[in-house]
Scaffold this active site. Structure first.
Site, PDB file in Angstrom:
ATOM      1  N   ASP A  28       0.802  -1.303  -0.615  1.00  0.00           N
ATOM      2  CA  ASP A  28       0.122   0.114   0.237  1.00  0.00           C
ATOM      3  C   ASP A  28       0.875   1.075  -0.291  1.00  0.00           C
ATOM      4  O   ASP A  28       2.238   1.416  -0.577  1.00  0.00           O
ATOM      5  CB  ASP A  28      -0.836   0.405   0.934  1.00  0.00           C
ATOM      6  CG  ASP A  28      -0.304   0.117   2.361  1.00  0.00           C
ATOM      7  OD1 ASP A  28       1.257   0.164   2.669  1.00  0.00           O
ATOM      8  OD2 ASP A  28      -1.058   0.226   3.516  1.00  0.00           O
ATOM      9  N   THR A  49       2.644  -1.911   8.654  1.00  0.00           N
ATOM     10  CA  THR A  49       3.345  -2.655   9.810  1.00  0.00           C
ATOM     11  C   THR A  49       3.560  -4.256   9.651  1.00  0.00           C
ATOM     12  O   THR A  49       3.009  -5.474   9.780  1.00  0.00           O
ATOM     13  CB  THR A  49       1.606  -2.485  10.988  1.00  0.00           C
ATOM     14  OG1 THR A  49       1.026  -3.328  10.522  1.00  0.00           O
ATOM     15  CG2 THR A  49       1.997  -1.397  11.786  1.00  0.00           C
ATOM     16  N   HIS A  85       5.239 -31.128  10.162  1.00  0.00           N
ATOM     17  CA  HIS A  85       4.452 -30.095  10.529  1.00  0.00           C
ATOM     18  C   HIS A  85       3.658 -29.819   8.956  1.00  0.00           C
ATOM     19  O   HIS A  85       2.493 -28.787   8.947  1.00  0.00           O
ATOM     20  CB  HIS A  85       5.536 -29.028  10.480  1.00  0.00           C
ATOM     21  CG  HIS A  85       6.308 -28.658  10.694  1.00  0.00           C
ATOM     22  ND1 HIS A  85       6.657 -27.997  12.090  1.00  0.00           N
ATOM     23  CD2 HIS A  85       7.626 -28.900  11.104  1.00  0.00           C
ATOM     24  CE1 HIS A  85       7.312 -28.221  12.699  1.00  0.00           C
ATOM     25  NE2 HIS A  85       8.277 -28.443  12.015  1.00  0.00           N
TER      26      HIS A  85
HETATM   27  C1  RB5 Z   1      -1.943   2.330   6.971  1.00  0.00           C
HETATM   28  O1  RB5 Z   1      -1.817   4.016   6.883  1.00  0.00           O
HETATM   29  C2  RB5 Z   1      -1.535   1.258   7.467  1.00  0.00           C
HETATM   30  O2  RB5 Z   1      -2.772   1.856   8.283  1.00  0.00           O
HETATM   31  C3  RB5 Z   1      -1.528   0.344   6.807  1.00  0.00           C
HETATM   32  O3  RB5 Z   1       0.253   0.514   5.930  1.00  0.00           O
HETATM   33  C4  RB5 Z   1      -1.284  -1.018   7.303  1.00  0.00           C
HETATM   34  O4  RB5 Z   1       0.151  -0.741   8.108  1.00  0.00           O
HETATM   35  C5  RB5 Z   1      -2.504  -1.378   8.020  1.00  0.00           C
HETATM   36  O5  RB5 Z   1      -1.948  -2.450   9.123  1.00  0.00           O
END
Ligand code: RB5
Length: 143
Positions: free
Chosen positions: A8, A67, A133
């Site tokens: 993203d 994240t 596994h």
């Molecule tokens: C974007 O601000 C952030 O929320 C997205 O990149 C991600 O970390 C969501 O889990």
């Protein structure tokens, strides 16, 4: 190994470097976007990538957001996708060896370039161990 990659806006800045890292590890990489850092919704790119991975047997994916959490949550909604949010080489190695992960996720806002290099290397150079596994991995999915 063939990878699809998508991010993203919060993962866009590192994407070209990750493609370069994977190429240097001998991997083919298909970039599914986005093409700039304009705001986008991470599930749109997670779903796009998972469709490609599921339609291309033996391929893998890399999903990057701020994240890595949102990407991994969205990707794991797909039957047949095992997306692992990795923070270091050890989690990336275990994701392949124990969990047979086929999508690697991490956060551009969480890990630096050096750690990302070690994550990619560990993921690429590790293989699913099978054995005890196998049954556990098969138990992950529910109808
Ligand atoms: C974007 O601000 C952030 O929320 C997205 O990149 C991600 O970390 C969501 O889990």
């Amino acid at each position: 190994m063939k990878f699809y990659i998508a991010t993203d806006h919060a993962g866009f800045n590192i994407k070209a470097k990750v493609i370069d890292i994977l190429n240097k590890l001998g991997c083919e990489v298909v970039d599914l976007g986005p093409d700039n850092s304009d705001r986008v919704d991470y599930p749109d790119f997670a779903h796009k990538l998972c469709d490609e991975v599921l339609n291309d047997t033996g391929s893998f994916g890399v999903l990057i957001c701020g994240t890595g959490i949102g990407m991994s949550l969205a990707a794991n909604k797909h039957k047949g996708i095992r997306a692992a949010l990795c923070h270091d080489a050890y989690t990336a190695q275990m994701a392949r060896e124990h969990n047979d992960a086929n999508v690697l996720c991490f956060g551009e806002r969480v890990v630096g370039l050096g750690v990302i290099e070690s994550i990619c290397k560990a993921f690429v150079e590790s293989s699913f161990e099978g054995g005890r596994h196998q049954n556990r991995v098969e138990k992950i999915e529910v109808d």
